[in-house]
Enzyme design. Structure first.
Site, mmCIF file in Angstrom:
data_model
loop_
_atom_site.group_PDB
_atom_site.id
_atom_site.type_symbol
_atom_site.label_atom_id
_atom_site.label_comp_id
_atom_site.label_asym_id
_atom_site.label_seq_id
_atom_site.Cartn_x
_atom_site.Cartn_y
_atom_site.Cartn_z
ATOM 1 N N SER A 59 0.831 -1.194 0.000
ATOM 2 C CA SER A 59 0.000 0.000 0.000
ATOM 3 C C SER A 59 0.877 1.260 0.000
ATOM 4 O O SER A 59 1.658 1.459 -0.918
ATOM 5 C CB SER A 59 -0.962 -0.040 1.200
ATOM 6 O OG SER A 59 -1.961 0.934 1.092
ATOM 7 N N ASP B 247 -10.045 -3.852 -4.898
ATOM 8 C CA ASP B 247 -9.135 -2.863 -4.320
ATOM 9 C C ASP B 247 -9.140 -1.623 -5.199
ATOM 10 O O ASP B 247 -8.932 -1.719 -6.416
ATOM 11 C CB ASP B 247 -7.722 -3.466 -4.247
ATOM 12 C CG ASP B 247 -6.680 -2.521 -3.680
ATOM 13 O OD1 ASP B 247 -7.046 -1.415 -3.211
ATOM 14 O OD2 ASP B 247 -5.492 -2.894 -3.686
ATOM 15 N N HIS C 162 -8.044 -4.890 -0.563
ATOM 16 C CA HIS C 162 -6.920 -4.083 -0.093
ATOM 17 C C HIS C 162 -6.634 -4.342 1.392
ATOM 18 O O HIS C 162 -7.543 -4.373 2.209
ATOM 19 C CB HIS C 162 -7.196 -2.586 -0.298
ATOM 20 C CG HIS C 162 -5.989 -1.741 -0.037
ATOM 21 N ND1 HIS C 162 -5.034 -1.524 -1.007
ATOM 22 C CD2 HIS C 162 -5.558 -1.113 1.076
ATOM 23 C CE1 HIS C 162 -4.073 -0.773 -0.485
ATOM 24 N NE2 HIS C 162 -4.367 -0.514 0.772
#
Length: 380
Positions: A166, A320, A350
């Site tokens: 991320s 995501d 995610h």
């Protein structure tokens, strides 16, 4: 609060609903605490997410150190090795706002044990207290320190990998780009980008539209985190979401890299919502123009730099908002002759890797994703 959505194809929907309930409960309580003046919502969120330091690991030596004044945690396998090990510099996720060494303790232990590598987890400074480029600079400085002192950790200087998920994937990509042009340091062996966020020009790509209400990262929160990192506040979030923060000529310039046209058709079957023309607002651009810097948005780096990047591993999740950032970067790397290993979790969302063995919230797809990373590492 925006409307939330658990798509039917997502991994273990009932368990994800439980995770969502915890997230919403934390957010609600955080707002109450902020209104009463006890602590900010972000401070409370950090407290809830901080994790805890685990006990001794029978297979690893673990020590907390500082690399160039940046706190790090080093994981070294206890087993004897025939030669020097590979080294992994790990940057945690959390939107540049959350996350710590403890939060990612289980993930880093797993990577170190299973790939028999030395792992260095980096505790970079967090936003909004520390704005861009603080996190990037901490990650870069810690990586350079490690590479300059690599002998003491028994690591092969030709086998160093940067890795992150991320926001950490964003930082890994930025560090990799910066080091690509350095002749005074060993060349990175690879970069591992786990559902990375790589651009802030277009929050209306297909994955942002399709997964706008899917936990753990909602469309609005993606823009919120990017603005917190850039400016230390989330003013103008709506304008950024609508796309009025980028001049038309600049949007046209970057369209060759940031465009739904570059995303395979099979990822558009769940719907595409083209960016509708909006009036460009110059005052907003003035506050966010650093979004066009590759150290913040690595997808915007020039081809000449992309061509120098090391072998890459990119993990994406179907559910995501950042899926398309990964797909666009995969295309850019491949178009420029960089070898890419791509692993897509069809039933993933995610943040699924960060939930590995986390308070009973583990998901099988997260374990598959982690194992795909370990397999890639072993192939190097």
């Amino acid at each position: 609060l925006p409307s939330y959505d658990i798509p039917p194809g997502v991994n273990q929907p009932a368990k994800l609903r439980l995770v969502l309930a915890v997230l919403l409960g934390t957010a609600t309580l955080g707002k109450i605490l902020e209104k009463t003046g006890l602590c900010s919502q972000i401070t409370f969120g950090r407290y809830v997410r901080q994790g805890r330091k685990l006990g001794v690991d029978p297979k690893l030596f673990i020590q907390d150190l500082q690399f160039n004044k940046v706190p790090v945690r080093v994981y070294q396998p206890k087993a004897t090795s025939d030669g020097r090990r590979r080294g992994i510099i790990f940057f945690h996720g959390g939107g540049w706002v959350f996350g710590s060494l403890d939060t990612y303790e289980k993930v880093c232990r797993y990577l170190s044990r299973e790939s028999e590598s030395v792992v260095v987890s980096v505790q970079y400074r967090l936003a909004p207290e520390h704005k861009y480029p603080a996190a990037y600079e901490d990650c870069l400085n810690a990586t350079i320190h490690f590479m300059k002192n690599i002998e003491r950790y028994g690591v092969d200087p030709a086998n160093v990998i940067v890795c992150g998920d991320s926001a950490g994937g964003n930082l890994a990509a930025a560090v990799s780009q910066t080091l690509a042009g350095r002749s005074d340091l060993p060349r990175l062996r690879a970069q591992i980008l786990i559902y990375p966020g790589l651009q802030a020009l277009d929050f209306n790509l297909p994955s942002y539209h399709q997964n706008r209400g899917v936990p753990l990262l909602f469309r609005e929160r993606a823009a919120f985190f990017a603005l917190q990192y850039l400016n230390g506040h989330a003013l103008h979030m709506q304008e950024v979401l609508e796309g009025s923060h980028i001049p038309p000529d600049m949007r046209l310039k970057y369209r060759k890299w940031v465009s739904p046209d570059n995303i395979p058709e099979k990822f558009k079957v769940r719907g595409v919502k083209p960016l509708m023309p909006t009036d460009f607002i110059a005052e907003v651009y003035e506050t966010v123009k650093r979004f066009c810097e590759p150290n913040l948005c690595p997808l915007l780096a020039k081809d000449a730099l992309i061509q120098q990047l090391p072998e890459s591993f990119i993990l994406t999740c179907e559910y995501d908002v950042l899926r398309d950032d990964g797909l666009l970067y995969k295309k850019r790397l491949e178009d420029n002759g960089v070898r890419v290993t791509w692993y897509h979790l069809e039933d993933g969302f995610h943040g699924i890797i960060s939930l590995y063995d986390y308070c009973g919230f583990s998901f099988p797809a997260g374990k598959r994703g982690l194992d795909s990373i370990v397999n890639f590492l072993k192939s190097l």
